[in-house]
Design a protein around this motif. Structure first.
Motif, PDB file in Angstrom:
ATOM      1  N   LEU A  79       0.846  -1.199   0.000  1.00 24.12           N
ATOM      2  CA  LEU A  79       0.000   0.000   0.000  1.00 24.12           C
ATOM      3  C   LEU A  79       0.879   1.247   0.000  1.00 24.12           C
ATOM      4  O   LEU A  79       2.047   1.209   0.381  1.00 24.12           O
ATOM      5  N   ALA A  80       0.274   2.340  -0.429  1.00 26.29           N
ATOM      6  CA  ALA A  80       0.926   3.657  -0.359  1.00 26.29           C
ATOM      7  C   ALA A  80      -0.030   4.632   0.292  1.00 26.29           C
ATOM      8  O   ALA A  80      -1.247   4.556   0.069  1.00 26.29           O
ATOM      9  N   LEU A  81       0.484   5.536   1.084  1.00 24.39           N
ATOM     10  CA  LEU A  81      -0.347   6.607   1.613  1.00 24.39           C
ATOM     11  C   LEU A  81      -0.410   7.713   0.564  1.00 24.39           C
ATOM     12  O   LEU A  81       0.605   8.325   0.221  1.00 24.39           O
ATOM     13  N   ILE A  82      -1.598   7.960   0.052  1.00 28.18           N
ATOM     14  CA  ILE A  82      -1.822   8.977  -0.982  1.00 28.18           C
ATOM     15  C   ILE A  82      -2.336  10.237  -0.324  1.00 28.18           C
ATOM     16  O   ILE A  82      -3.365  10.218   0.360  1.00 28.18           O
ATOM     17  N   GLU A  83      -1.620  11.337  -0.532  1.00 27.66           N
ATOM     18  CA  GLU A  83      -2.034  12.628   0.014  1.00 27.66           C
ATOM     19  C   GLU A  83      -2.522  13.514  -1.117  1.00 27.66           C
ATOM     20  O   GLU A  83      -1.804  13.765  -2.080  1.00 27.66           O
ATOM     21  N   LEU A  84      -3.744  13.999  -0.991  1.00 29.02           N
ATOM     22  CA  LEU A  84      -4.324  14.936  -1.948  1.00 29.02           C
ATOM     23  C   LEU A  84      -4.547  16.257  -1.221  1.00 29.02           C
ATOM     24  O   LEU A  84      -5.425  16.374  -0.365  1.00 29.02           O
ATOM     25  N   GLN A  85      -3.736  17.235  -1.544  1.00 35.25           N
ATOM     26  CA  GLN A  85      -3.820  18.520  -0.863  1.00 35.25           C
ATOM     27  C   GLN A  85      -5.067  19.281  -1.300  1.00 35.25           C
ATOM     28  O   GLN A  85      -5.539  19.140  -2.428  1.00 35.25           O
ATOM     29  N   ASN A  86      -5.600  20.080  -0.401  1.00 39.23           N
ATOM     30  CA  ASN A  86      -6.828  20.839  -0.640  1.00 39.23           C
ATOM     31  C   ASN A  86      -6.629  22.323  -0.377  1.00 39.23           C
ATOM     32  O   ASN A  86      -7.439  22.974   0.271  1.00 39.23           O
TER      33      ASN A  86
END
Length: 361
Positions: free
Chosen positions: A308-315
């Motif tokens: 797994l990968a931790l996916i960060e989507l900035q807002n």
């Protein structure tokens, strides 16, 4: 997205192989070239461009006069150079704003029509390649709104501009120049196979073509004649488009039945977010190691097999959105090296599927 070349996977730069006779290719549709594609300085007088033409002819066993004539008609487009410049440093990313560009009623309804019109083909592609319809539908929708926006740049001009005049200020200028020179070479080889004038094809400012916005090397390696008419046509054959996109994902390791991501929360007392984000979008952590670093999963996610990968989507100024990306999430980013892009594809496909279900289709 006509965009995409930008975010093209390095793997797309693989050379074109001629080990077996290629399938016949359909010529691009006759569309009037937009004015921007006609403006610019011709490469006919550039020694470096003509030398490249001779090298392509030798490597691809083409007539040097033909390759010289092809590149001579290419023009340097300043607008392409401007579009390829990276965003200014410090430009905030915003998943909500990015999402709104691709998940909207117009695109969803167009996706419903595309799915309804090509239901049997999408099901056949899933049976053959293992890629679910919503992923293929999501790709074609994000890329070109199902063929509505395939680009109005001459592909020859775009690729030549980026091959010979890629902006030197770009942090990856040398790498990208090499990439686009390879793509220009593959494009010329493909056009010769098609037997058409290389100045006819229209596409994105980065040289991507057709409904799925394939770069030339992707077309050469993964495009398939899925409608069985003896030719490959990514401009006008939805079946070829569907089969080619599914074949692309299978080639990059799509795992049938695996989710693209799982919801994730955090145990703040144990959270080592820096370590979780260090591999970026590359799936790296087993479920136990993921949990050991303070990530929390629920339901089927805790039994997930594979990294797994931790996916960060900035807002922007709001808190980021996080998900646990699987290997299939990573496969989508091989189409466009962006977690934002991958999530847009996933969510558009899901919205189209749900719209069909609501309509009883």
């Amino acid at each position: 997205m006509i965009r995409s070349a930008r975010l093209l996977a390095v793997a797309l730069a693989a050379p074109l192989a001629f080990a077996a006779p290629p399938a016949r290719h359909a010529p691009p549709p006759k569309v009037k070239v937009a004015a921007p594609a006609r403006q610019g300085t011709p490469y006919a007088g550039r020694d470096d461009a003509m030398q490249f033409a001779d090298e392509v002819a030798q490597r691809q066993s083409l007539d040097p006069a033909w390759t010289r004539a092809a590149i001579a008609q290419a023009r340097m487009l300043p607008v392409v150079v401007r579009l390829m410049q990276p965003a200014p440093t410090g430009t905030p990313k915003n998943w909500a704003a990015y999402r709104s560009r691709f998940i909207d009623p117009v695109r969803i309804q167009a996706g419903v029509r595309f799915w309804q019109d090509n239901r049997a083909t999408l099901e056949r592609a899933e049976a053959e390649y293992g890629v679910p319809p919503e992923i293929v539908v999501g790709i074609v929708g994000v890329e070109t709104i199902y063929g509505q926006q395939m680009g109005n740049f001459r592909v020859l001009d775009a690729l030549a501009t980026l091959a010979f005049d890629f902006p030197p200020s770009h942090p990856r200028a040398d790498e990208r120049t090499k990439f686009f020179r390879n793509e220009l070479e593959q494009f010329l080889a493909l056009q010769k196979q098609m037997g058409v004038d290389p100045g006819r094809a229209l596409g994105s400012y980065a040289g991507a073509m057709g409904m799925p916005q394939f770069m030339p090397s992707s077309w050469a390696r993964w495009a398939v004649d899925f409608d069985g008419d003896g030719r490959i046509d990514l401009w006008r054959s939805p079946a070829d488009v569907i089969g080619s996109v599914a074949n692309y994902f299978k080639a990059f390791g799509w795992k049938p039945g695996m989710p693209t991501y799982y919801p994730v929360t955090f145990d703040l007392e144990r959270l080592d977010k820096d370590a979780l984000l260090a591999p970026d979008i590359l799936p790296t952590f087993s479920v136990p190691s993921f949990l050991a670093k303070g990530a929390l999963l629920e339901g089927d996610a805790v039994n997930h097999e594979g990294p797994l990968a931790l996916i960060e989507l900035q807002n922007g100024s709001d808190p980021p959105t996080y998900v646990a990306g699987t290997e299939n999430f990573y496969v989508i980013t091989r189409y466009n090296w962006s977690s934002y892009y991958a999530m847009a594809v996933i969510e558009l496909g899901r919205e189209v599927r749900e719209a069909m279900q609501r309509g009883g289709s």
